[in-house]
Scaffold this motif. Sequence first.
Motif, PDB file in Angstrom:
ATOM      1  N   VAL A  89       0.815  -1.210   0.000  1.00  0.00           N
ATOM      2  CA  VAL A  89       0.000   0.000   0.000  1.00  0.00           C
ATOM      3  C   VAL A  89       0.856   1.271   0.000  1.00  0.00           C
ATOM      4  O   VAL A  89       0.569   2.229  -0.720  1.00  0.00           O
ATOM      5  CB  VAL A  89      -0.936  -0.002   1.234  1.00  0.00           C
ATOM      6  CG1 VAL A  89      -1.598   1.347   1.418  1.00  0.00           C
ATOM      7  CG2 VAL A  89      -1.989  -1.081   1.087  1.00  0.00           C
ATOM      8  N   LEU A  90       1.916   1.265   0.807  1.00  0.00           N
ATOM      9  CA  LEU A  90       2.714   2.482   0.975  1.00  0.00           C
ATOM     10  C   LEU A  90       3.972   2.505   0.121  1.00  0.00           C
ATOM     11  O   LEU A  90       4.534   3.567  -0.128  1.00  0.00           O
ATOM     12  CB  LEU A  90       3.117   2.635   2.449  1.00  0.00           C
ATOM     13  CG  LEU A  90       1.989   2.867   3.443  1.00  0.00           C
ATOM     14  CD1 LEU A  90       2.531   2.809   4.870  1.00  0.00           C
ATOM     15  CD2 LEU A  90       1.282   4.195   3.197  1.00  0.00           C
ATOM     16  N   GLY A  91       4.434   1.329  -0.301  1.00  0.00           N
ATOM     17  CA  GLY A  91       5.664   1.287  -1.069  1.00  0.00           C
ATOM     18  C   GLY A  91       6.818   1.877  -0.276  1.00  0.00           C
ATOM     19  O   GLY A  91       6.973   1.633   0.918  1.00  0.00           O
ATOM     20  N   GLY A  92       7.602   2.721  -0.940  1.00  0.00           N
ATOM     21  CA  GLY A  92       8.769   3.306  -0.296  1.00  0.00           C
ATOM     22  C   GLY A  92       8.457   4.415   0.683  1.00  0.00           C
ATOM     23  O   GLY A  92       9.365   4.973   1.310  1.00  0.00           O
ATOM     24  N   LYS A  93       7.178   4.763   0.821  1.00  0.00           N
ATOM     25  CA  LYS A  93       6.804   5.859   1.725  1.00  0.00           C
ATOM     26  C   LYS A  93       6.638   5.408   3.175  1.00  0.00           C
ATOM     27  O   LYS A  93       6.400   6.228   4.052  1.00  0.00           O
ATOM     28  CB  LYS A  93       5.479   6.504   1.276  1.00  0.00           C
ATOM     29  CG  LYS A  93       5.467   6.971  -0.164  1.00  0.00           C
ATOM     30  CD  LYS A  93       6.359   8.177  -0.353  1.00  0.00           C
ATOM     31  CE  LYS A  93       6.251   8.703  -1.788  1.00  0.00           C
ATOM     32  NZ  LYS A  93       7.184   9.786  -2.045  1.00  0.00           N
ATOM     33  N   GLN A  94       6.739   4.117   3.431  1.00  0.00           N
ATOM     34  CA  GLN A  94       6.474   3.616   4.782  1.00  0.00           C
ATOM     35  C   GLN A  94       7.382   4.246   5.844  1.00  0.00           C
ATOM     36  O   GLN A  94       6.890   4.682   6.891  1.00  0.00           O
ATOM     37  CB  GLN A  94       6.592   2.094   4.801  1.00  0.00           C
ATOM     38  CG  GLN A  94       6.140   1.471   6.119  1.00  0.00           C
ATOM     39  CD  GLN A  94       6.154  -0.046   6.065  1.00  0.00           C
ATOM     40  OE1 GLN A  94       6.122  -0.628   4.990  1.00  0.00           O
ATOM     41  NE2 GLN A  94       6.202  -0.679   7.213  1.00  0.00           N
ATOM     42  N   PRO A  95       8.716   4.334   5.620  1.00  0.00           N
ATOM     43  CA  PRO A  95       9.562   4.949   6.650  1.00  0.00           C
ATOM     44  C   PRO A  95       9.190   6.406   6.918  1.00  0.00           C
ATOM     45  O   PRO A  95       9.279   6.871   8.064  1.00  0.00           O
ATOM     46  CB  PRO A  95      10.981   4.842   6.060  1.00  0.00           C
ATOM     47  CG  PRO A  95      10.899   3.741   5.055  1.00  0.00           C
ATOM     48  CD  PRO A  95       9.506   3.809   4.496  1.00  0.00           C
ATOM     49  N   GLN A  96       8.782   7.118   5.874  1.00  0.00           N
ATOM     50  CA  GLN A  96       8.392   8.516   6.065  1.00  0.00           C
ATOM     51  C   GLN A  96       7.149   8.618   6.944  1.00  0.00           C
ATOM     52  O   GLN A  96       7.058   9.488   7.809  1.00  0.00           O
ATOM     53  CB  GLN A  96       8.105   9.175   4.706  1.00  0.00           C
ATOM     54  CG  GLN A  96       9.333   9.330   3.833  1.00  0.00           C
ATOM     55  CD  GLN A  96       8.945   9.787   2.435  1.00  0.00           C
ATOM     56  OE1 GLN A  96       9.121   9.066   1.469  1.00  0.00           O
ATOM     57  NE2 GLN A  96       8.427  10.975   2.330  1.00  0.00           N
ATOM     58  N   LEU A  97       6.193   7.733   6.701  1.00  0.00           N
ATOM     59  CA  LEU A  97       4.983   7.743   7.527  1.00  0.00           C
ATOM     60  C   LEU A  97       5.339   7.418   8.973  1.00  0.00           C
ATOM     61  O   LEU A  97       4.874   8.075   9.907  1.00  0.00           O
ATOM     62  CB  LEU A  97       3.970   6.729   6.987  1.00  0.00           C
ATOM     63  CG  LEU A  97       2.693   6.538   7.831  1.00  0.00           C
ATOM     64  CD1 LEU A  97       1.940   7.854   7.992  1.00  0.00           C
ATOM     65  CD2 LEU A  97       1.783   5.480   7.214  1.00  0.00           C
ATOM     66  N   GLU A  98       6.173   6.405   9.166  1.00  0.00           N
ATOM     67  CA  GLU A  98       6.559   6.020  10.527  1.00  0.00           C
ATOM     68  C   GLU A  98       7.276   7.163  11.235  1.00  0.00           C
ATOM     69  O   GLU A  98       7.028   7.445  12.419  1.00  0.00           O
ATOM     70  CB  GLU A  98       7.446   4.762  10.479  1.00  0.00           C
ATOM     71  CG  GLU A  98       6.662   3.511  10.095  1.00  0.00           C
ATOM     72  CD  GLU A  98       7.555   2.307   9.822  1.00  0.00           C
ATOM     73  OE1 GLU A  98       8.795   2.443   9.948  1.00  0.00           O
ATOM     74  OE2 GLU A  98       7.014   1.241   9.476  1.00  0.00           O
ATOM     75  N   ASN A  99       8.165   7.848  10.514  1.00  0.00           N
ATOM     76  CA  ASN A  99       8.907   8.957  11.125  1.00  0.00           C
ATOM     77  C   ASN A  99       7.985  10.124  11.465  1.00  0.00           C
ATOM     78  O   ASN A  99       8.120  10.748  12.518  1.00  0.00           O
ATOM     79  CB  ASN A  99      10.031   9.428  10.195  1.00  0.00           C
ATOM     80  CG  ASN A  99      11.161   8.421  10.128  1.00  0.00           C
ATOM     81  OD1 ASN A  99      11.369   7.649  11.058  1.00  0.00           O
ATOM     82  ND2 ASN A  99      11.882   8.398   9.023  1.00  0.00           N
ATOM     83  N   ALA A 100       7.044  10.409  10.557  1.00  0.00           N
ATOM     84  CA  ALA A 100       6.121  11.531  10.807  1.00  0.00           C
ATOM     85  C   ALA A 100       5.244  11.230  12.026  1.00  0.00           C
ATOM     86  O   ALA A 100       5.047  12.085  12.894  1.00  0.00           O
ATOM     87  CB  ALA A 100       5.251  11.779   9.578  1.00  0.00           C
ATOM     88  N   LEU A 101       4.722  10.000  12.096  1.00  0.00           N
ATOM     89  CA  LEU A 101       3.893   9.622  13.238  1.00  0.00           C
ATOM     90  C   LEU A 101       4.708   9.621  14.526  1.00  0.00           C
ATOM     91  O   LEU A 101       4.211   9.994  15.591  1.00  0.00           O
ATOM     92  CB  LEU A 101       3.284   8.237  13.011  1.00  0.00           C
ATOM     93  CG  LEU A 101       2.227   8.131  11.905  1.00  0.00           C
ATOM     94  CD1 LEU A 101       1.856   6.667  11.661  1.00  0.00           C
ATOM     95  CD2 LEU A 101       0.988   8.933  12.246  1.00  0.00           C
TER      96      LEU A 101
END
Length: 213
Positions: free
Chosen positions: A98-110
């Motif tokens: 679902v998130l592809g390569g954006k997963q670490p960015q989402l985790e960091n933002a949260l």
Amino acid sequence: MSGILDLLNGPMGQQLISGVAQQAGQPADKTSSVLSMALPVLMGAMKRNAASPDGAQGLMNALSSKHDGGILDNLGGLFGGGVDQSVMEDGAGILGHVLGGKQPQLENALSQKSGMDAGSIATILKVAAPILMGFLGKQTRQQNISDSNGIGNLLGGLLGGDSSGGQQQSLIESFLDSDGDGSILDDVAGMVLGGGSKKKSGLGGLLGGLFGK
């Protein structure tokens, strides 16, 4: 139709929050705050993927085969002795798709916005993803959805319907399409939490009244 965040406010939501909090070793209030930010973004990403015929078909196939909603029928068992490794692996697979390569960015933002470490955020997302898919699977069965238009409309409705859907969707897309410089992420996460001087419409307004905050 009730929105995805109404799920968190109900009895099943409370069970979900306490179970996920236990799994991540985090307080329930912080966990609920992370879930209330993460679920709409995950659902927005699914809606974006389902905008293409292949993406919609892939999602429909997953919902009709593996994610039929059965996971919701036994949350007590799911969380009873700690979440099974196979569920966590399933969650990791869903997030990657679902998130592809954006997963670490989402985790960091949260992580930045909640004050919770990124490892705990990752655990929460891995547990939440199969439950979110189960919720979608149950909805598609109840509403007899069998095509890509139907699944797109379902996701749109769960994201808040027409009132804030447009702005919210563009907000989620700006996050998913961000070039990784971090500024859009901060804007999105800030609006999700209702922080900063951003207008509290769209996603921020949707989440502003959650859990009495």
